[in-house]
Design an enzyme around this catalytic site. Structure first.
Site, PDB file in Angstrom:
ATOM      1  N   GLU A  61       7.968  10.845  10.032  1.00 41.46           N
ATOM      2  CA  GLU A  61       6.768  10.671  10.844  1.00 41.46           C
ATOM      3  C   GLU A  61       6.106  12.043  11.127  1.00 41.46           C
ATOM      4  O   GLU A  61       5.914  12.434  12.265  1.00 41.46           O
ATOM      5  CB  GLU A  61       7.124   9.895  12.127  1.00 41.46           C
ATOM      6  CG  GLU A  61       6.023   9.631  13.129  1.00 41.46           C
ATOM      7  CD  GLU A  61       4.703   9.065  12.595  1.00 41.46           C
ATOM      8  OE1 GLU A  61       4.687   8.489  11.499  1.00 41.46           O
ATOM      9  OE2 GLU A  61       3.695   9.233  13.286  1.00 41.46           O
ATOM     10  N   TRP A  62       5.772  12.758  10.058  1.00 45.83           N
ATOM     11  CA  TRP A  62       5.003  14.014  10.142  1.00 45.83           C
ATOM     12  C   TRP A  62       5.585  14.972  11.185  1.00 45.83           C
ATOM     13  O   TRP A  62       6.787  15.209  11.172  1.00 45.83           O
ATOM     14  CB  TRP A  62       3.520  13.690  10.383  1.00 45.83           C
ATOM     15  CG  TRP A  62       2.969  12.710   9.372  1.00 45.83           C
ATOM     16  CD1 TRP A  62       2.531  11.434   9.614  1.00 45.83           C
ATOM     17  CD2 TRP A  62       2.820  12.900   7.947  1.00 45.83           C
ATOM     18  NE1 TRP A  62       2.105  10.844   8.441  1.00 45.83           N
ATOM     19  CE2 TRP A  62       2.264  11.720   7.417  1.00 45.83           C
ATOM     20  CE3 TRP A  62       3.080  13.974   7.064  1.00 45.83           C
ATOM     21  CZ2 TRP A  62       1.977  11.555   6.053  1.00 45.83           C
ATOM     22  CZ3 TRP A  62       2.786  13.813   5.714  1.00 45.83           C
ATOM     23  CH2 TRP A  62       2.244  12.624   5.228  1.00 45.83           C
ATOM     24  N   GLU A  98      -3.548   0.007   8.108  1.00 45.59           N
ATOM     25  CA  GLU A  98      -2.351   0.352   8.885  1.00 45.59           C
ATOM     26  C   GLU A  98      -2.495  -0.213  10.288  1.00 45.59           C
ATOM     27  O   GLU A  98      -3.571  -0.145  10.885  1.00 45.59           O
ATOM     28  CB  GLU A  98      -2.164   1.881   9.037  1.00 45.59           C
ATOM     29  CG  GLU A  98      -1.770   2.595   7.780  1.00 45.59           C
ATOM     30  CD  GLU A  98      -1.596   4.106   7.987  1.00 45.59           C
ATOM     31  OE1 GLU A  98      -1.350   4.547   9.127  1.00 45.59           O
ATOM     32  OE2 GLU A  98      -1.722   4.839   6.984  1.00 45.59           O
ATOM     33  N   HIS A 124      -2.848  10.966   0.636  1.00 53.29           N
ATOM     34  CA  HIS A 124      -2.341  10.753   1.990  1.00 53.29           C
ATOM     35  C   HIS A 124      -1.708  12.071   2.446  1.00 53.29           C
ATOM     36  O   HIS A 124      -0.502  12.173   2.646  1.00 53.29           O
ATOM     37  CB  HIS A 124      -1.353   9.582   2.025  1.00 53.29           C
ATOM     38  CG  HIS A 124      -1.134   8.991   3.389  1.00 53.29           C
ATOM     39  ND1 HIS A 124      -1.311   7.656   3.671  1.00 53.29           N
ATOM     40  CD2 HIS A 124      -0.739   9.558   4.556  1.00 53.29           C
ATOM     41  CE1 HIS A 124      -1.021   7.430   4.957  1.00 53.29           C
ATOM     42  NE2 HIS A 124      -0.665   8.578   5.510  1.00 53.29           N
ATOM     43  N   TRP A 151       2.109  -1.113   9.262  1.00 49.66           N
ATOM     44  CA  TRP A 151       2.738   0.203   9.138  1.00 49.66           C
ATOM     45  C   TRP A 151       4.001   0.187   9.986  1.00 49.66           C
ATOM     46  O   TRP A 151       3.897   0.004  11.187  1.00 49.66           O
ATOM     47  CB  TRP A 151       1.808   1.333   9.617  1.00 49.66           C
ATOM     48  CG  TRP A 151       2.456   2.658   9.382  1.00 49.66           C
ATOM     49  CD1 TRP A 151       3.311   3.321  10.209  1.00 49.66           C
ATOM     50  CD2 TRP A 151       2.330   3.453   8.197  1.00 49.66           C
ATOM     51  NE1 TRP A 151       3.735   4.484   9.612  1.00 49.66           N
ATOM     52  CE2 TRP A 151       3.153   4.589   8.395  1.00 49.66           C
ATOM     53  CE3 TRP A 151       1.617   3.316   6.998  1.00 49.66           C
ATOM     54  CZ2 TRP A 151       3.263   5.598   7.418  1.00 49.66           C
ATOM     55  CZ3 TRP A 151       1.740   4.315   6.044  1.00 49.66           C
ATOM     56  CH2 TRP A 151       2.558   5.444   6.260  1.00 49.66           C
ATOM     57  N   ASN A 209      -7.320   2.162   9.773  1.00 50.32           N
ATOM     58  CA  ASN A 209      -5.997   2.370  10.366  1.00 50.32           C
ATOM     59  C   ASN A 209      -6.180   2.348  11.870  1.00 50.32           C
ATOM     60  O   ASN A 209      -6.931   3.153  12.422  1.00 50.32           O
ATOM     61  CB  ASN A 209      -5.415   3.726   9.958  1.00 50.32           C
ATOM     62  CG  ASN A 209      -5.001   3.759   8.490  1.00 50.32           C
ATOM     63  OD1 ASN A 209      -5.064   2.746   7.801  1.00 50.32           O
ATOM     64  ND2 ASN A 209      -4.581   4.918   8.021  1.00 50.32           N
ATOM     65  N   ARG A 232       0.860  -1.181   0.000  1.00 53.56           N
ATOM     66  CA  ARG A 232       0.000   0.000   0.000  1.00 53.56           C
ATOM     67  C   ARG A 232       0.897   1.231   0.000  1.00 53.56           C
ATOM     68  O   ARG A 232       1.625   1.477   0.964  1.00 53.56           O
ATOM     69  CB  ARG A 232      -0.917  -0.002   1.227  1.00 53.56           C
ATOM     70  CG  ARG A 232      -1.728   1.266   1.331  1.00 53.56           C
ATOM     71  CD  ARG A 232      -2.692   1.297   2.519  1.00 53.56           C
ATOM     72  NE  ARG A 232      -3.284   2.627   2.578  1.00 53.56           N
ATOM     73  CZ  ARG A 232      -3.213   3.467   3.609  1.00 53.56           C
ATOM     74  NH1 ARG A 232      -2.613   3.105   4.733  1.00 53.56           N
ATOM     75  NH2 ARG A 232      -3.751   4.654   3.545  1.00 53.56           N
ATOM     76  N   GLU A 250      -7.482   8.755   6.147  1.00 49.80           N
ATOM     77  CA  GLU A 250      -7.776   9.438   7.410  1.00 49.80           C
ATOM     78  C   GLU A 250      -8.259  10.876   7.240  1.00 49.80           C
ATOM     79  O   GLU A 250      -7.587  11.817   7.700  1.00 49.80           O
ATOM     80  CB  GLU A 250      -6.552   9.403   8.324  1.00 49.80           C
ATOM     81  CG  GLU A 250      -6.054   8.009   8.641  1.00 49.80           C
ATOM     82  CD  GLU A 250      -4.902   7.993   9.641  1.00 49.80           C
ATOM     83  OE1 GLU A 250      -4.412   9.059  10.029  1.00 49.80           O
ATOM     84  OE2 GLU A 250      -4.501   6.890  10.058  1.00 49.80           O
ATOM     85  N   TYR A 285      -4.180   1.804  15.725  1.00 47.79           N
ATOM     86  CA  TYR A 285      -2.936   1.672  16.469  1.00 47.79           C
ATOM     87  C   TYR A 285      -3.150   1.431  17.955  1.00 47.79           C
ATOM     88  O   TYR A 285      -2.380   0.714  18.589  1.00 47.79           O
ATOM     89  CB  TYR A 285      -2.082   2.939  16.318  1.00 47.79           C
ATOM     90  CG  TYR A 285      -1.537   3.134  14.915  1.00 47.79           C
ATOM     91  CD1 TYR A 285      -2.295   3.746  13.922  1.00 47.79           C
ATOM     92  CD2 TYR A 285      -0.269   2.683  14.585  1.00 47.79           C
ATOM     93  CE1 TYR A 285      -1.796   3.912  12.636  1.00 47.79           C
ATOM     94  CE2 TYR A 285       0.242   2.845  13.305  1.00 47.79           C
ATOM     95  CZ  TYR A 285      -0.519   3.457  12.339  1.00 47.79           C
ATOM     96  OH  TYR A 285      -0.026   3.603  11.076  1.00 47.79           O
TER      97      TYR A 285
HETATM   98  C1  GBH Z   1      -1.306   7.217  10.748  1.00 47.40           C
HETATM   99  O1  GBH Z   1      -2.248   8.003  11.428  1.00 47.40           O
HETATM  100  C2  GBH Z   1      -0.906   7.850   9.424  1.00 47.40           C
HETATM  101  O2  GBH Z   1      -1.794   7.452   8.396  1.00 47.40           O
HETATM  102  C3  GBH Z   1       0.504   7.534   9.034  1.00 47.40           C
HETATM  103  O3  GBH Z   1       0.881   8.325   7.957  1.00 47.40           O
HETATM  104  C4  GBH Z   1       1.420   7.707  10.231  1.00 47.40           C
HETATM  105  O4  GBH Z   1       2.763   7.522   9.914  1.00 47.40           O
HETATM  106  C5  GBH Z   1       0.985   6.727  11.285  1.00 47.40           C
HETATM  107  O5  GBH Z   1      -0.311   7.033  11.673  1.00 47.40           O
HETATM  108  C6  GBH Z   1       1.807   6.763  12.562  1.00 47.40           C
HETATM  109  O6  GBH Z   1       1.599   7.951  13.237  1.00 47.40           O
HETATM  110  O7  GBH Z   1      -1.400  12.988  19.727  1.00 47.40           O
HETATM  111  O8  GBH Z   1      -1.710  15.237  18.954  1.00 47.40           O
HETATM  112  O9  GBH Z   1       0.386  14.135  18.573  1.00 47.40           O
HETATM  113  C7  GBH Z   1      -2.738   7.477  12.648  1.00 47.40           C
HETATM  114  C8  GBH Z   1      -3.510   8.521  13.395  1.00 47.40           C
HETATM  115  C9  GBH Z   1      -2.977  10.766  13.896  1.00 47.40           C
HETATM  116  C10 GBH Z   1      -2.476   9.038  15.453  1.00 47.40           C
HETATM  117  C11 GBH Z   1      -2.110  11.726  14.665  1.00 47.40           C
HETATM  118  C12 GBH Z   1      -1.597   9.992  16.205  1.00 47.40           C
HETATM  119  C13 GBH Z   1      -1.025  12.202  16.757  1.00 47.40           C
HETATM  120  C14 GBH Z   1      -1.679  13.448  17.194  1.00 47.40           C
HETATM  121  N1  GBH Z   1      -2.586   9.395  14.082  1.00 47.40           N
HETATM  122  N2  GBH Z   1      -1.996  11.356  16.049  1.00 47.40           N
HETATM  123  S1  GBH Z   1      -1.059  13.996  18.718  1.00 47.40           S
END
Ligand code: GBH
Length: 493
Positions: A447-448, A391, A141, A440, A318, A96, A187, A320
């Site tokens: 990682e954003w 994910e 994305h 994932w 997705n 993916r 998302e 986690y």
């Molecule tokens: C995924 O989002 C993404 O699709 C992916 O690109 C990313 O690498 C992966 O998660 C791992 O993070 O608590 O305020 O810091 C999952 C949803 C959205 C969960 C953002 C964590 C952090 C916000 N994520 N969130 S904060």
């Protein structure tokens, strides 16, 4: 029975390390790995790519913890063959990835497509197929072409639907002879809430957080539905593929038997999944959202309701982590989106101790049973749709002092995958129509907002040594699992 005991009992049947095996899943179940364009590709100004909102966002001071960006990322643009070879060696059947909109249309407007961008994805797709790996392509994305943001406000403007449709159709017609599984948007919740409410993700807006997230979500839904209708009308039959939407959801477990906690947990799920799935399956946003948000929540016209009706071939999930949810008249969390939910997200058991082991990210606790609950919830609430877990995974903290062989021995990640997969197989046995699972991530990547400080990969990327790739223990665990040599032995005993 105490809450904690209840879950430990539930767990004990299937969490003993090694009790999950390939044969716990249907033979045609798909196992894959996932990434996204901005997080892995790099080559941000090569191949005719236009800038995206993440290129711009990363330049704003303080937005990315280590001040980094995805200009080079892990350079998959130049190393896609090496990465595909690794996917094949590990025995995964699917990859993916996401397509960078601004590689296809550099300004997003949809007038001239960029041949070099199309060629790149053709090469990637062809090489995947050559190695026997099915491409699962995500159209969006998070990397909106910068020009669409600047010139018209991006997801805040309804015009975006038209541009997304042109982009989507270009992808279907260019790649759909070989790509049989499409995901429109990854998302939409995150773009809405973190992009337009809290401003921690691109485009970094928080000025009008009581309105903009709901508009951005609304337009993403309409863009999704429009792309699906184009696919179904002009491509689906001819190309024989499927198309879906990917949503993220933390499981919300009521913190107690009290009715108010149960109601709060239920509404927490509505604010994550119902926000997107209710318009598709029930013709409107969830009642609880209408009640709390009033006119801030946009309305659908009759035509739009028709367009949205059943506009997914599958639901991508997705997932986690999980939380206990307690009712709170005044939510302890900041911001409009959380206030409206009237709840507190709790990570501790009532008797002390955490809901699960903490990963590197602040938000990520290892709670295997949560994935089974969320899969069952989707199955029950939305007419048992085909589901792909698009994910699932956990991260380690980047630690420059730690010797590489220690970073490679990711024991907790192996346990994470074993236990979450065991729960997925339980959901399937209970009747949920789960068709596939994507870990994932294939490899450590950007990682954003956390930059390169968090590592989600099955494969370690050595940022200091030419971005070389090194499979971690979890990668080797998957290799054995997919071959069928993992878990079988202990099961027979
Ligand atoms: C995924 O989002 C993404 O699709 C992916 O690109 C990313 O690498 C992966 O998660 C791992 O993070 O608590 O305020 O810091 C999952 C949803 C959205 C969960 C953002 C964590 C952090 C916000 N994520 N969130 S904060």
């Amino acid at each position: 029975m105490a809450k904690k005991e209840m879950f430990e009992d539930g767990d004990a049947s299937n969490v003993d390390a090694g009790t999950v095996s390939r044969s716990d899943f249907p033979p045609d179940f798909v196992f894959g790995v996932a990434t996204s364009a901005y997080q892995v590709e790099g080559a941000s100004s090569e191949g005719g790519r236009g800038p995206s909102i993440w290129d711009t966002f990363c330049r704003n001071k303080g937005k990315i913890v280590d001040g980094s960006h995805g200009d080079i990322a892990v350079d998959q643009y130049h190393r896609y063959k090496e990465d595909v070879d690794l996917i094949a060696k590990l025995g995964f059947q699917a990859y993916r990835f996401s397509i960078s909109w601004s590689r296809i249309f550099p300004d997003g407007l949809g007038t001239n497509s960029n041949t070099e961008g199309i060629t790149y994805y053709n090469n990637l797709i062809n090489y995947l197929l050559e190695k026997g790996i099915q491409p699962y392509a995500t159209l969006y994305h998070w990397d909106l072409p910068q020009y669409l943001h600047e010139s018209m406000g991006g997801w805040l403007n309804k015009q975006i639907v038209k541009y997304f449709a042109i982009y989507a159709e270009t992808c279907f017609s260019s790649f759909g002879d070989r790509v049989k599984s499409w995901i429109t948007i990854n998302e939409p919740l995150q773009t809405a809430v973190n992009g337009y409410g809290y401003g921690i993700f691109a485009p970094g807006r928080s000025e009008n957080s009581s309105i903009e997230p709901y508009l951005a979500a609304h337009h993403q839904l309409l863009a999704h539905a429009t792309a699906v209708s184009i696919y179904r009308k002009n491509y689906k039959e001819k190309q024989g593929g499927q198309i879906g939407l990917v949503l993220d959801c933390e499981w919300a477990e009521a913190n107690s038997e009290k009715n108010e906690d149960k109601v709060a947990a239920a509404s927490r799920l509505e604010f994550q999944l119902g926000w997107y799935l209710n318009p598709i399956y029930y013709g409107d946003y969830p009642e609880v959202m209408r009640k709390e948000l009033g006119d801030r929540l946009p309305k659908f016209s009759d035509e739009e309701i028709e367009l949205l009706r059943n506009c997914v071939d599958f639901v991508g999930l997705n997932h986690y982590t999980s939380r206990f949810i307690a009712y709170a008249e005044e939510s302890p969390e900041e911001g409009d989106f959380y206030k409206a939910q009237r709840m507190a997200r709790i990570v501790e058991w009532e008797g002390g101790g955490f809901i699960g082991e903490k990963a590197a990210s602040e938000w990520l606790f290892v709670v295997p049973w949560g994935i089974r609950k969320v899969l069952n919830y989707i199955a029950q609430r939305y007419h048992n749709p085909p589901i792909y877990v698009t994910e699932n995974g956990m991260d380690d903290e980047e630690n420059e002092m730690c010797p590489i062989h220690e970073m490679l021995d990711d024991k907790l990640r192996v346990i994470y995958f074993k236990r979450y997969l065991a729960e997925v197989s339980q959901a399937i046995k209970g009747g949920a129509d789960v068709r596939g699972y994507f870990a994932w991530s294939l490899l450590d990547n950007f990682e954003w907002a956390q930059g390169y400080t968090k590592r989600f990969g099955l494969i370690y990327v050595d940022y200091k040594n030419g971005l070389s790739r090194h499979p971690k223990s979890s990668a080797y665990w998957f290799l054995r699992f997919l071959k069928g040599s993992e878990g079988e032995h202990s099961k027979k005993e």
